[in-house]
Each structure stands twice: as C-alpha cells, then as structure tokens.
Scaffold this motif. Structure first.
Motif, PDB file in Angstrom:
ATOM      1  N   GLU A 120       6.769  21.051 -42.404  1.00 27.28           N
ATOM      2  CA  GLU A 120       5.614  20.791 -41.424  1.00 27.28           C
ATOM      3  C   GLU A 120       7.055  20.643 -40.035  1.00 27.28           C
ATOM      4  N   THR A 121       7.187  18.696 -40.263  1.00 21.71           N
ATOM      5  CA  THR A 121       8.733  18.929 -38.733  1.00 21.71           C
ATOM      6  C   THR A 121       9.473  19.640 -38.516  1.00 21.71           C
ATOM      7  N   ALA A 122      10.142  19.993 -39.835  1.00 22.73           N
ATOM      8  CA  ALA A 122      11.009  20.899 -39.845  1.00 22.73           C
ATOM      9  C   ALA A 122      10.744  22.532 -39.411  1.00 22.73           C
ATOM     10  N   GLU A 123       9.406  22.534 -40.006  1.00 24.59           N
ATOM     11  CA  GLU A 123       8.917  24.090 -38.890  1.00 24.59           C
ATOM     12  C   GLU A 123       8.745  23.978 -37.288  1.00 24.59           C
ATOM     13  N   ALA A 124       7.967  23.056 -37.192  1.00 30.90           N
ATOM     14  CA  ALA A 124       7.913  23.087 -35.823  1.00 30.90           C
ATOM     15  C   ALA A 124       9.125  22.812 -34.665  1.00 30.90           C
ATOM     16  N   THR A 125      10.070  22.482 -35.384  1.00 28.39           N
ATOM     17  CA  THR A 125      11.568  22.580 -35.097  1.00 28.39           C
ATOM     18  C   THR A 125      12.647  23.487 -34.938  1.00 28.39           C
ATOM     19  N   VAL A 126      11.574  23.832 -35.864  1.00 28.61           N
ATOM     20  CA  VAL A 126      12.726  25.642 -35.580  1.00 28.61           C
ATOM     21  C   VAL A 126      11.672  26.391 -34.939  1.00 28.61           C
ATOM     22  N   ALA A 127      10.602  26.373 -34.643  1.00 23.98           N
ATOM     23  CA  ALA A 127       9.765  26.923 -33.889  1.00 23.98           C
ATOM     24  C   ALA A 127      10.136  26.610 -32.486  1.00 23.98           C
ATOM     25  N   THR A 128       9.958  25.996 -32.024  1.00 29.43           N
ATOM     26  CA  THR A 128      10.407  25.401 -30.679  1.00 29.43           C
ATOM     27  C   THR A 128      11.578  25.537 -30.493  1.00 29.43           C
ATOM     28  N   ASN A 129      12.709  24.721 -30.913  1.00 28.85           N
ATOM     29  CA  ASN A 129      14.068  24.659 -30.526  1.00 28.85           C
ATOM     30  C   ASN A 129      15.074  25.671 -30.513  1.00 28.85           C
ATOM     31  N   LEU A 130      14.621  26.783 -31.837  1.00 32.91           N
ATOM     32  CA  LEU A 130      15.135  27.887 -32.309  1.00 32.91           C
ATOM     33  C   LEU A 130      15.010  29.298 -31.921  1.00 32.91           C
ATOM     34  N   LEU A 131      13.766  29.731 -32.627  1.00 37.90           N
ATOM     35  CA  LEU A 131      12.731  30.141 -32.443  1.00 37.90           C
ATOM     36  C   LEU A 131      12.730  30.783 -30.603  1.00 37.90           C
ATOM     37  N   GLY A 132      12.051  29.968 -30.341  1.00 40.26           N
ATOM     38  CA  GLY A 132      11.388  29.519 -28.608  1.00 40.26           C
ATOM     39  C   GLY A 132      12.242  30.445 -27.892  1.00 40.26           C
ATOM     40  N   PRO A 133      13.899  30.045 -27.292  1.00 46.95           N
ATOM     41  CA  PRO A 133      14.332  30.001 -26.758  1.00 46.95           C
ATOM     42  C   PRO A 133      14.392  31.918 -26.914  1.00 46.95           C
ATOM     43  N   THR A 165      19.926  11.652 -39.327  1.00 45.68           N
ATOM     44  CA  THR A 165      18.544  11.561 -39.687  1.00 45.68           C
ATOM     45  C   THR A 165      17.172  12.634 -38.939  1.00 45.68           C
ATOM     46  N   PHE A 166      18.219  12.598 -38.387  1.00 41.95           N
ATOM     47  CA  PHE A 166      17.552  14.259 -37.743  1.00 41.95           C
ATOM     48  C   PHE A 166      18.134  15.569 -38.153  1.00 41.95           C
ATOM     49  N   PRO A 167      17.646  15.882 -38.748  1.00 41.14           N
ATOM     50  CA  PRO A 167      18.661  17.288 -40.121  1.00 41.14           C
ATOM     51  C   PRO A 167      18.468  18.385 -39.125  1.00 41.14           C
ATOM     52  N   THR A 168      17.290  18.777 -39.265  1.00 46.24           N
ATOM     53  CA  THR A 168      16.433  19.992 -39.127  1.00 46.24           C
ATOM     54  C   THR A 168      17.132  20.339 -37.358  1.00 46.24           C
ATOM     55  N   TYR A 169      16.827  19.417 -36.778  1.00 53.83           N
ATOM     56  CA  TYR A 169      17.271  18.950 -35.518  1.00 53.83           C
ATOM     57  C   TYR A 169      18.550  19.723 -35.203  1.00 53.83           C
ATOM     58  N   CYS A 170      19.445  19.128 -35.305  1.00 47.92           N
ATOM     59  CA  CYS A 170      20.699  19.159 -34.987  1.00 47.92           C
ATOM     60  C   CYS A 170      20.833  20.630 -36.072  1.00 47.92           C
ATOM     61  N   ALA A 171      20.440  21.269 -37.219  1.00 45.17           N
ATOM     62  CA  ALA A 171      20.867  22.079 -37.096  1.00 45.17           C
ATOM     63  C   ALA A 171      19.969  23.123 -36.647  1.00 45.17           C
ATOM     64  N   THR A 172      19.247  23.525 -35.101  1.00 45.46           N
ATOM     65  CA  THR A 172      18.856  23.644 -34.288  1.00 45.46           C
ATOM     66  C   THR A 172      19.654  24.182 -33.428  1.00 45.46           C
ATOM     67  N   LYS A 173      20.399  23.126 -33.131  1.00 50.53           N
ATOM     68  CA  LYS A 173      21.268  23.134 -32.153  1.00 50.53           C
ATOM     69  C   LYS A 173      22.537  23.867 -32.399  1.00 50.53           C
ATOM     70  N   ALA A 174      22.908  23.853 -33.395  1.00 54.11           N
ATOM     71  CA  ALA A 174      23.872  24.391 -33.776  1.00 54.11           C
ATOM     72  C   ALA A 174      23.671  25.647 -33.539  1.00 54.11           C
ATOM     73  N   ALA A 175      22.584  26.043 -34.602  1.00 56.55           N
ATOM     74  CA  ALA A 175      22.020  28.036 -34.585  1.00 56.55           C
ATOM     75  C   ALA A 175      21.990  28.009 -33.004  1.00 56.55           C
ATOM     76  N   ILE A 176      21.736  27.058 -31.650  1.00 55.62           N
ATOM     77  CA  ILE A 176      22.128  27.990 -30.666  1.00 55.62           C
ATOM     78  C   ILE A 176      23.224  28.190 -29.926  1.00 55.62           C
ATOM     79  N   HIS A 177      23.675  26.677 -30.632  1.00 58.17           N
ATOM     80  CA  HIS A 177      25.270  26.980 -29.792  1.00 58.17           C
ATOM     81  C   HIS A 177      26.277  28.868 -30.884  1.00 58.17           C
ATOM     82  N   SER A 178      26.006  29.188 -31.458  1.00 55.96           N
ATOM     83  CA  SER A 178      25.985  29.864 -32.465  1.00 55.96           C
ATOM     84  C   SER A 178      25.723  31.239 -31.984  1.00 55.96           C
TER      85      SER A 178
END
Length: 247
Positions: free
Chosen positions: A100-113, A146-159
């Motif tokens: 659930e945390t991973a999905e919410a993080t992707v939805a907000t940090n990556l899909l949102g923008p 300790t924040f794997p999905t957060y970091c992954a979404t930010k790497a994706a935002i960079h790309s």
C-alpha cells in the motif's frame, strides 16, 4: 525561466518547500496558486500571505486532476508555470510486503506530476515564457534504503524530466528539475523540521531562487548541499556516499 510576472501553480504548497517557494515567488511579483489536500493548512497559507490563492487537490486522484485542470485554466487563464512539488515520503520494510505504501508513493510522487503536466500542457504550449518545474531529490541519485519507493519515484522524475525537456525543445515550455538535499521540513515527520543535519528551509529557498535568477536556462537546480549526491556516480565515490547515507 523569468522570475516575475508569472501565474504559477505549486502543488503541495500548503507546507514545507512548496509553501516556501510560493511565498518567495509571491514576493517577486508573481500570481501564485497553491494546492494541497489539507483545507486548514491551505487556509493558513492564504491568511498569512494575502494574494496567494488556494485550491484543494489530491494529485493521486486521476479524476480530480482532470476536473482541477479545467477549473484552473478557466479561473487563471494567464497560468504559465507549473511546479510539481506535492509528494510523500514513508519508510518501508521489504520483509513486511506492505504494498500500500509503495502504491500511494508512486501515485503521488510520479503519476501525479505526469498526469497534471499532461492535463495542463496544451494550455502551457499556448503561453510565452512557460515552464514546468518538478521537484525530485538528491535521493534520486543515491538512495536512502529505508525509503525505497520514494527514492525510486524521484529517480523516475529525474528521467522523466530529461525526456520531457527533450520532447519540448523548441517550444515555449521550459522544463526544470529541482533536486533538494535533506531539508528542514516535516516531510518525514516533525523531527525533520529541527534536525541539525538537514539544510535550513530558508537557506534552501534562498539558494534555489538565486540559481533560478542567475541561470535562467538551467535544466537542473542544484544547491551546493546536494552536489555530493548528484555527482556521486561521476566522481566514482558512489559506494562511499551510499555507505554514509545508509550507515
């Protein structure tokens, strides 16, 4: 990016970096609209900053984004700058298998923008001096485990920002990535706002605004504090930096 005379949308502008950017751009003579999910916090921003406008928005909700984009451009037809700042940062343990945390993080940090930019891009392409700024993180380049999905979404935002910049080359829309270091906000909780290891928020905003003003064609806004993370791979000391960050 020009620094005054804009109409600027800032998501997640009800606190932290988003609110501080809103106040800084307002002081420069821009019209500013902030969004957030917390109505009380939005009202506090407006009360403390006459001239800032507030609109509720959950960037993780695709249908809300569609309706919001239509209302925003109708109410603020001069809109020419979008700052994708809204984000969440929650710890995760792989052994717990809590998706659930991973999905919410992707939805907000990556899909949102991505969704919001896509919805507003036809409007922005019709404006001179338009810009899309998206907040990534120094952790896009060296993750905090300790924040794997957060970091992954930010790497994706960079790309994503790099690709968007390439696709929009030659148009009126400038694409800019803001990559903050660890800053004194409440992103991970109240403790972060006073952590002496974090960069003071006012210092981060001041240096960011200075770079935006002095380097109007910059594609990445990198304050000095984030440089070790951004260039760890280039400088061939990634493992040392990763070790210090995750020690």
């Amino acid at each position: 990016m020009k620094m005054t005379g804009n109409t600027i949308l800032i998501t997640g502008g009800n606190g932290g970096i988003g609110r501080a950017l809103a106040e800084a751009f307002l002081a420069k003579g821009n019209e500013v609209i902030v969004t957030g999910r917390d109505k009380a916090k939005l009202e506090d921003v407006v009360s403390a900053n006459p001239g800032i406008h507030a609109m509720e928005l959950d960037v993780a909700d695709p249908k809300a984004i569609e309706a919001f984009a239509q209302k925003l451009t109708a109410d603020f037809p001069a809109l020419n700058v979008v700052i994708n700042n809204a984000g969440i940062m929650r710890p995760e343990e792989a052994s717990e298998a809590a998706i659930e945390t991973a999905e919410a993080t992707v939805a907000t940090n990556l899909l949102g923008p991505i969704r919001l930019t896509t919805a507003l891009l036809p409007h922005l392409l019709g404006k001179d001096d338009a810009a899309v700024l998206t907040v990534s993180s120094g952790l896009a380049f060296v993750p905090r485990a300790t924040f794997p999905t957060y970091c992954a979404t930010k790497a994706a935002i960079h790309s994503w920002s790099m690709s968007l910049n390439h696709q929009l080359a030659g148009t009126s829309v400038q694409v800019i990535e803001l990559a903050p270091p660890y800053v004194q906000t409440q992103l991970t909780g109240a403790h972060q706002a006073s952590d002496p290891n974090a960069m003071p928020l006012a210092d981060y905003i001041s240096e960011t605004m200075q770079i935006l003003e002095s380097e109007p064609d910059a594609r990445e806004i990198l304050v000095s504090r984030v440089q070790p993370l951004r260039w760890a791979e280039r400088d061939r000391n990634f493992q040392q930096v990763f070790g210090r960050l995750n020690g």
